[in-house]
Design a protein around this motif. Structure first.
Motif, PDB file in Angstrom:
ATOM      1  N   GLN A  31      -6.526 -16.496   4.828  1.00  0.00           N
ATOM      2  CA  GLN A  31      -7.245 -15.224   4.663  1.00  0.00           C
ATOM      3  C   GLN A  31      -6.321 -14.174   4.033  1.00  0.00           C
ATOM      4  OE1 GLN A  31      -8.664 -13.656   8.363  1.00  0.00           O
ATOM      5  NE2 GLN A  31     -10.192 -12.368   7.400  1.00  0.00           N
TER       6      GLN A  31
ATOM      7  N   SER B  61      -6.691 -12.435   0.358  1.00  0.00           N
ATOM      8  CA  SER B  61      -6.719 -10.969   0.267  1.00  0.00           C
ATOM      9  C   SER B  61      -5.601 -10.469  -0.670  1.00  0.00           C
ATOM     10  CB  SER B  61      -6.580 -10.389   1.667  1.00  0.00           C
ATOM     11  OG  SER B  61      -6.067  -9.115   1.632  1.00  0.00           O
TER      12      SER B  61
ATOM     13  N   ASN C 147      -6.418 -11.309  -4.258  1.00  0.00           N
ATOM     14  CA  ASN C 147      -7.564 -10.518  -4.708  1.00  0.00           C
ATOM     15  C   ASN C 147      -7.204  -9.078  -4.996  1.00  0.00           C
ATOM     16  OD1 ASN C 147     -10.213 -11.061  -5.289  1.00  0.00           O
ATOM     17  ND2 ASN C 147     -10.649 -11.748  -3.206  1.00  0.00           N
ATOM     18  N   SER C 148      -6.439  -8.486  -4.086  1.00  0.00           N
ATOM     19  CA  SER C 148      -6.187  -7.042  -4.196  1.00  0.00           C
ATOM     20  C   SER C 148      -4.732  -6.711  -4.469  1.00  0.00           C
ATOM     21  CB  SER C 148      -6.615  -6.352  -2.894  1.00  0.00           C
ATOM     22  OG  SER C 148      -5.798  -6.826  -1.848  1.00  0.00           O
TER      23      SER C 148
END
Lengths: 114, 316
Positions: B101, B105, B108-109
């Motif tokens: 996770q 994350s 992605n960011s």
């Protein structure tokens, strides 16, 4: 070996035997306190906190029958071996005699070697 | 009598309602018998201290109440080894899922919130602990007293793992970390497949063309490694065929990484005019090349180590 460890082993050893002693004593009807007195007189000291729940458990298992009776101005619950309890006591008693004989022999040999 | 009433009330509070009257009635009768005995011996009424001593000898009300009820355990001694193993797997699963996770994350960011990661791991760990303990409480205290299942029933000596050396046991934690890192790098290499297109278009760097040619092959090796990792989590011991497989995976990945480390550039600027070029790209490429080279060397060493263990096992 520490005292504490010895006490733990002693209690383990007594635990199974107490059931046999209680069942044996309840061939005749007894209420809680009189049962304790009888066991004490036979040389088995058992505290109330252990005895009363043990009797209750044996009754729950159907090995004892019980009834409330009035005596000396107070009510008491009398316990006695049920028919199922009689059969079990016979088997357990025979088992105990056998074990006692075998363990006795082992201990005798050990003592002899020492 | 007031002391006895208080004691009986405290015992009653700790008993289930359906057994309360029956047990307290009997207990009271027993206490009164004990006091009666004191009265006979001393030829006077028991003092408040003697009454208290009789109650203390019986035990704490909660203890006394519990002794009249069937014994209850959070987890029975029989099931405890399985409980510990379930907690172990649960914690590893939470750790792997948390890392995945976190990786998604991050990719992605671009943000690396370690506090959030730690908080998430602790919370999920606690929930896992509570759920597993709750389940084992039910298994240890089944309704009606009849065991729901016996986990130790289906086994035979022939089916036990063929392990003769201590290193043959595969550590779940180690396998879990390997699995999580494989998955992380697989996702990183194939970011274009799962990252939203608007994020891809905002990237400042991408893999150089020669590197991209090797990505499908490296991804293939990593997928095989992931599947092999799952197999190892189920059958946690090394055998010769498994060591051969591990050696081939390590060798395959090592060859690809050593090849990639020789390329002049691993990352290049995207031709995106709206994104500022990364100033330290040259330095980053040097660092990545060195990193990839040493990971490749490490995997090469591990392949050699696997061969050594194959030789060790073949001698037994």
């Amino acid at each position: 070996m520490s005292e504490e460890h010895l006490e733990k082993l002693r209690q383990e050893l007594r635990r199974g035997i107490l059931v046999l002693a209680v069942l044996g004593s309840l061939r005749q009807p007894h209420y809680g306190y009189s049962l304790r007195k009888q066991l004490q007189e036979a040389g088995i000291d058992i505290d109330e906190g252990t005895l009363y729940p043990l009797v209750r458990r044996l009754a729950d298992q159907g090995l004892l029958s019980s009834e409330w009776q009035q005596g000396e101005g107070r009510e008491r619950r009398y316990y006695q071996l049920s028919s199922e309890g009689v059969v079990l006591l016979e088997s357990l008693g025979a088992e105990w005699q056998q074990l006692n004989k075998h363990v006795g022999k082992i201990l005798e040999v050990e003592n002899g070697n020492n | 009598m007031e002391t006895i009433d208080r004691y009986m009330h405290a015992v009653a509070q700790a008993l289930p309602e359906r057994r309360r009257d029956e047990i307290t009635r009997e207990l009271r009768a027993n206490i009164l018998d004990s006091l009666e005995s004191i009265r006979e011996q001393q030829e006077r009424e028991p003092t408040a201290g003697e009454v208290a001593a009789v109650l203390v000898a019986l035990g704490h009300p909660q203890q006394v109440a519990a002794s009249f009820l069937p014994p209850q355990q959070l987890v029975s001694a029989d099931l405890f080894p399985l409980y510990k193993q379930s907690l172990h797997y649960g914690v590893i699963l939470v750790f792997i899922l948390g890392l995945i996770q976190f990786a998604i994350s991050f990719l992605n960011s671009g943000s690396m919130d370690f506090i959030d990661l730690f908080h998430g791991l602790v919370m999920k760990g606690l929930i896992t602990f509570a759920v597993i303990t709750g389940l084992f409480y039910v298994f240890s205290n089944p309704p009606g007293g009849k065991p729901l299942f016996n986990p130790y029933q289906c086994w035979s000596p022939e089916k036990l793992p063929p392990v003769s050396r201590s290193w043959q046991r595969i550590s779940s934690a180690e396998q879990g970390v390997d699995f999580a890192s494989d998955l992380f790098f697989l996702l990183l290499l194939n970011y274009s497949f799962w990252m939203p297109s608007e994020h891809v278009s905002r990237l400042a760097v991408m893999f150089a063309d020669p590197v991209r040619e090797w990505i499908p092959l490296l991804s293939g090796v990593m997928i095989v490694s992931l599947l092999f990792g799952l197999w190892n989590m189920v059958y946690q011991y090394w055998t010769i065929p498994k060591l051969v497989m591990e050696a081939l995976i390590n060798l395959g990945a090592a060859v690809i990484l050593l090849k990639v480390s020789r390329f002049e550039q691993i990352l290049v600027h995207t031709d995106n005019p709206s994104v500022e070029p990364v100033e330290i790209l040259e330095l980053a490429n040097h660092i990545f090349s060195a990193g990839v080279f040493w990971v490749g060397m490490w995997l090469m060493f591990m392949a050699g180590w696997n061969l050594y263990r194959i030789w060790q096992l073949s001698r037994t």
